[in-house]
Design a protein around this motif. Structure first.
Motif, PDB file in Angstrom:
ATOM      1  N   LEU A 140       4.761   1.762  25.789  1.00  0.00           N
ATOM      2  CA  LEU A 140       4.339   2.739  24.782  1.00  0.00           C
ATOM      3  C   LEU A 140       4.006   4.078  25.431  1.00  0.00           C
ATOM      4  CD1 LEU A 140       2.068   0.492  22.521  1.00  0.00           C
ATOM      5  CD2 LEU A 140       4.222   1.560  21.857  1.00  0.00           C
ATOM      6  N   TYR A 141       3.282   4.032  26.541  1.00  0.00           N
ATOM      7  CA  TYR A 141       2.920   5.282  27.213  1.00  0.00           C
ATOM      8  C   TYR A 141       4.141   5.937  27.859  1.00  0.00           C
ATOM      9  CZ  TYR A 141      -2.065   4.752  26.391  1.00  0.00           C
ATOM     10  OH  TYR A 141      -3.297   4.665  25.785  1.00  0.00           O
ATOM     11  N   HIS A 142       5.113   5.135  28.282  1.00  0.00           N
ATOM     12  CA  HIS A 142       6.345   5.718  28.809  1.00  0.00           C
ATOM     13  C   HIS A 142       7.102   6.435  27.692  1.00  0.00           C
ATOM     14  CE1 HIS A 142      10.680   5.655  29.866  1.00  0.00           C
ATOM     15  NE2 HIS A 142      10.215   6.095  31.009  1.00  0.00           N
ATOM     16  N   ASP A 143       7.171   5.812  26.516  1.00  0.00           N
ATOM     17  CA  ASP A 143       7.812   6.471  25.375  1.00  0.00           C
ATOM     18  C   ASP A 143       7.097   7.769  25.027  1.00  0.00           C
ATOM     19  OD1 ASP A 143       9.601   4.406  25.245  1.00  0.00           O
ATOM     20  OD2 ASP A 143       8.670   3.417  23.524  1.00  0.00           O
ATOM     21  N   ALA A 144       5.761   7.747  25.135  1.00  0.00           N
ATOM     22  CA  ALA A 144       4.987   8.965  24.873  1.00  0.00           C
ATOM     23  C   ALA A 144       5.309  10.030  25.911  1.00  0.00           C
ATOM     24  CB  ALA A 144       3.492   8.653  24.883  1.00  0.00           C
ATOM     25  N   ALA A 145       5.522   9.616  27.171  1.00  0.00           N
ATOM     26  CA  ALA A 145       5.870  10.566  28.230  1.00  0.00           C
ATOM     27  C   ALA A 145       7.246  11.183  27.988  1.00  0.00           C
ATOM     28  CB  ALA A 145       5.828   9.875  29.586  1.00  0.00           C
ATOM     29  N   LYS A 164      -4.250   1.419  19.354  1.00  0.00           N
ATOM     30  CA  LYS A 164      -4.471   0.300  18.444  1.00  0.00           C
ATOM     31  C   LYS A 164      -4.380  -1.024  19.196  1.00  0.00           C
ATOM     32  CE  LYS A 164      -2.557   0.759  14.454  1.00  0.00           C
ATOM     33  NZ  LYS A 164      -1.522   0.807  13.393  1.00  0.00           N
ATOM     34  N   LEU A 165      -3.425  -1.126  20.103  1.00  0.00           N
ATOM     35  CA  LEU A 165      -3.262  -2.341  20.893  1.00  0.00           C
ATOM     36  C   LEU A 165      -4.480  -2.557  21.787  1.00  0.00           C
ATOM     37  CD1 LEU A 165      -1.500  -4.704  21.844  1.00  0.00           C
ATOM     38  CD2 LEU A 165      -0.379  -3.137  23.434  1.00  0.00           C
ATOM     39  N   GLU A 166      -4.957  -1.495  22.424  1.00  0.00           N
ATOM     40  CA  GLU A 166      -6.122  -1.615  23.307  1.00  0.00           C
ATOM     41  C   GLU A 166      -7.390  -1.968  22.526  1.00  0.00           C
ATOM     42  OE1 GLU A 166      -5.330   1.263  27.105  1.00  0.00           O
ATOM     43  OE2 GLU A 166      -5.714   2.254  25.208  1.00  0.00           O
ATOM     44  N   HIS A 225      -1.925  13.265  40.506  1.00  0.00           N
ATOM     45  CA  HIS A 225      -1.154  13.364  39.260  1.00  0.00           C
ATOM     46  C   HIS A 225      -2.066  13.221  38.050  1.00  0.00           C
ATOM     47  CE1 HIS A 225      -0.469   8.820  38.280  1.00  0.00           C
ATOM     48  NE2 HIS A 225      -1.577   8.968  38.970  1.00  0.00           N
ATOM     49  N   ALA A 226      -1.538  13.635  36.908  1.00  0.00           N
ATOM     50  CA  ALA A 226      -2.193  13.410  35.617  1.00  0.00           C
ATOM     51  C   ALA A 226      -1.488  12.216  34.995  1.00  0.00           C
ATOM     52  CB  ALA A 226      -2.067  14.647  34.733  1.00  0.00           C
ATOM     53  N   PRO A 227      -2.117  11.013  34.975  1.00  0.00           N
ATOM     54  CA  PRO A 227      -1.385   9.769  34.669  1.00  0.00           C
ATOM     55  C   PRO A 227      -0.879   9.640  33.231  1.00  0.00           C
ATOM     56  CG  PRO A 227      -3.488   9.336  35.757  1.00  0.00           C
ATOM     57  CD  PRO A 227      -3.503  10.755  35.331  1.00  0.00           C
ATOM     58  N   ARG A 228      -1.815   9.621  32.274  1.00  0.00           N
ATOM     59  CA  ARG A 228      -1.416   9.388  30.881  1.00  0.00           C
ATOM     60  C   ARG A 228      -2.620   9.634  29.988  1.00  0.00           C
ATOM     61  NH1 ARG A 228      -3.680   4.735  29.048  1.00  0.00           N
ATOM     62  NH2 ARG A 228      -3.909   2.884  30.370  1.00  0.00           N
ATOM     63  N   PRO A 229      -2.430   9.609  28.648  1.00  0.00           N
ATOM     64  CA  PRO A 229      -3.568   9.803  27.742  1.00  0.00           C
ATOM     65  C   PRO A 229      -4.681   8.797  28.020  1.00  0.00           C
ATOM     66  CG  PRO A 229      -1.519   9.954  26.528  1.00  0.00           C
ATOM     67  CD  PRO A 229      -1.150   9.530  27.918  1.00  0.00           C
ATOM     68  N   GLY A 230      -5.908   9.274  27.963  1.00  0.00           N
ATOM     69  CA  GLY A 230      -7.052   8.427  28.236  1.00  0.00           C
ATOM     70  C   GLY A 230      -7.467   8.399  29.688  1.00  0.00           C
ATOM     71  N   VAL A 275       5.108  11.554  20.023  1.00  0.00           N
ATOM     72  CA  VAL A 275       4.017  11.422  20.996  1.00  0.00           C
ATOM     73  C   VAL A 275       2.786  10.830  20.311  1.00  0.00           C
ATOM     74  CG1 VAL A 275       2.425  12.657  22.501  1.00  0.00           C
ATOM     75  CG2 VAL A 275       4.810  13.311  22.465  1.00  0.00           C
ATOM     76  N   ARG A 276       2.416  11.405  19.197  1.00  0.00           N
ATOM     77  CA  ARG A 276       1.209  10.951  18.490  1.00  0.00           C
ATOM     78  C   ARG A 276       1.339   9.506  18.023  1.00  0.00           C
ATOM     79  NH1 ARG A 276       0.098  16.543  15.074  1.00  0.00           N
ATOM     80  NH2 ARG A 276      -1.094  17.598  16.712  1.00  0.00           N
ATOM     81  N   GLU A 277       2.513   9.145  17.554  1.00  0.00           N
ATOM     82  CA  GLU A 277       2.715   7.770  17.081  1.00  0.00           C
ATOM     83  C   GLU A 277       2.601   6.769  18.221  1.00  0.00           C
ATOM     84  OE1 GLU A 277       6.489   7.910  15.196  1.00  0.00           O
ATOM     85  OE2 GLU A 277       5.711   8.597  13.254  1.00  0.00           O
ATOM     86  N   ARG A 278       3.235   7.074  19.366  1.00  0.00           N
ATOM     87  CA  ARG A 278       3.186   6.139  20.495  1.00  0.00           C
ATOM     88  C   ARG A 278       1.763   6.001  21.040  1.00  0.00           C
ATOM     89  NH1 ARG A 278       7.558   5.929  18.706  1.00  0.00           N
ATOM     90  NH2 ARG A 278       6.269   4.604  17.388  1.00  0.00           N
ATOM     91  N   ILE A 279       1.046   7.104  21.127  1.00  0.00           N
ATOM     92  CA  ILE A 279      -0.328   7.044  21.622  1.00  0.00           C
ATOM     93  C   ILE A 279      -1.204   6.264  20.640  1.00  0.00           C
ATOM     94  CG2 ILE A 279      -2.380   8.423  22.139  1.00  0.00           C
ATOM     95  CD1 ILE A 279      -0.536  10.562  23.251  1.00  0.00           C
TER      96      ILE A 279
END
Length: 370
Positions: A73-78, A212-214, A344-349, A203-207
């Motif tokens: 999911l985060y890769h898709d957001a990237a 939601k999963l977390e 690096h800046a890894p991902r949202p959160g 981006v918003r949907e994938r995040i």
């Protein structure tokens, strides 16, 4: 409570009282008949409420599936973030080009209006001379001196008229070309804006899906998930280092690379925000592009464009300041800082951090100041 139980309890109380009396020195002994006593409400036994059974812990193999899904999911957001950044860059360039075109066409229109005013003035002067064109008046003159003056004036006038007509034609062609160009660029700008909006939505949907999963995980499960992630990163980094990849790597940076690393280091702890280029938050390519801009070198905005346009260097020869591009689609980037690590800046959160350069699949290395 039944009578039998009350009788037993009363007898027990009597025995306790008798023992107490006997135990106190100086107390006279007397046979006192025991009166039946009702137990205190405090001593009434209560049945404990059944305990809520603790949820069964999620097995590690299930958490590994969750981790894989989160990574996806985060890769898709990237991917969508890179598309958003690319569209944003195009919108910015198209807007600047349109502004320059409008400025140029406004100046051309003003110049064209001035030329037409000059042509009008020449026509009005001809009218004031009884409508005779300069050539006719030149041929009708009978004064030799005036004939010579007239010849020069006529020649200059003809040249001026020819130049006026040519300049008017040139401006009209340029104005038409710029107007057509502006219309085409406007259409492209609208397409880029739609691409940007579509990427923004993805981006918003994938995040949102990842969050939601977390949110379904308990605190202990989140801690275990983080531990599984750390273990996987450690295994990947160890295997990468064991390959001997750093035997020829240099820990000395160029002057520009040192400045870029210093900039990136100063951002540690700042949050990842997709599409951000600082100063308070960054996404992965926003951090690297701004670090090199601070070092005086302008590089492309997105990780995919950085991979496409910057000079490739062998991973075994990388030095601090070089950019490490990750994944087959070049959707992540970090800055090598030496000793096998990147910032690096890894991902949202998450926040800007230091990690092993080999913790993710490396596509290659690029050097901004080659």
């Amino acid at each position: 409570m039944g009578r039998g139980k009350r009788g037993l309890l009363a007898a027990a109380v009597t025995v306790v009282c008798a023992v107490t009396v006997l135990a106190v020195p100086g107390t006279a002994f007397a046979s006192v008949p025991a009166a039946p006593a009702e137990p205190s409400p405090r001593t009434t036994p209560r049945t404990p409420a059944p305990a809520t059974p603790a949820p069964a812990p999620v097995p590690d193999r299930e958490l590994e599936k969750v981790r894989a899904e989160l990574d996806s999911l985060y890769h898709d957001a990237a991917v969508a973030t890179d598309a958003y950044n690319a569209a944003e860059e195009k919108v910015r360039k198209q807007s600047a080009q349109l502004a320059a075109l409008h400025k140029r066409t406004d100046a051309a229109r003003q110049e064209l209006a001035d030329l037409k005013n000059q042509a009008g003035a020449a026509a009005r002067a001809q009218y004031r001379d009884n409508g005779l064109p300069p050539m006719a008046r030149f041929l009708l003159t009978d004064n030799p001196e005036r004939f010579a003056d007239g010849a020069g004036t006529l020649l200059n006038g003809a040249r001026a008229t020819k130049k006026l007509i040519a300049e008017t034609d040139r401006l009209e062609r340029e104005l038409q070309r710029d107007t057509d160009d502006a219309a085409a660029r406007w259409k492209k700008l609208e397409r880029d804006r739609k691409d940007k909006a579509a990427a923004q939505k993805t981006v918003r949907e994938r995040i949102k899906d990842a969050e939601k999963l977390e949110s379904r995980l308990q605190k202990q499960e989140m801690e275990r998930l983080a531990e599984l992630e750390r273990r996987a990163a450690h295994r990947a980094q160890t295997a990468w280092l064991d390959s001997g990849v750093l035997k020829k790597a240099r820990d000395s940076a160029s002057a520009g690379g040192a400045r870029a690393v210093a900039f990136a280091t100063a951002q540690l702890g700042k949050p990842y925000v997709w599409g951000a280029e600082g100063p308070d938050s960054f996404d992965c390519s926003g951090l690297t592009s701004q670090a090199w801009a601070d070092a005086g070198t302008v590089i492309p905005r997105t990780s995919q464009e950085q991979w496409k346009h910057l000079r490739h260097v062998d991973v075994t020869k990388m030095r601090p300041g070089d950019l490490v591009i990750y994944f087959a689609d070049a959707t992540h980037v970090g800055m090598y800082v030496g000793d096998g690590k990147i910032i690096h800046a890894p991902r949202p959160g998450r926040t800007v951090t230091v990690t092993g350069a080999g913790t993710m699949p490396i596509l290659g290395v690029v050097r901004p100041d080659a």
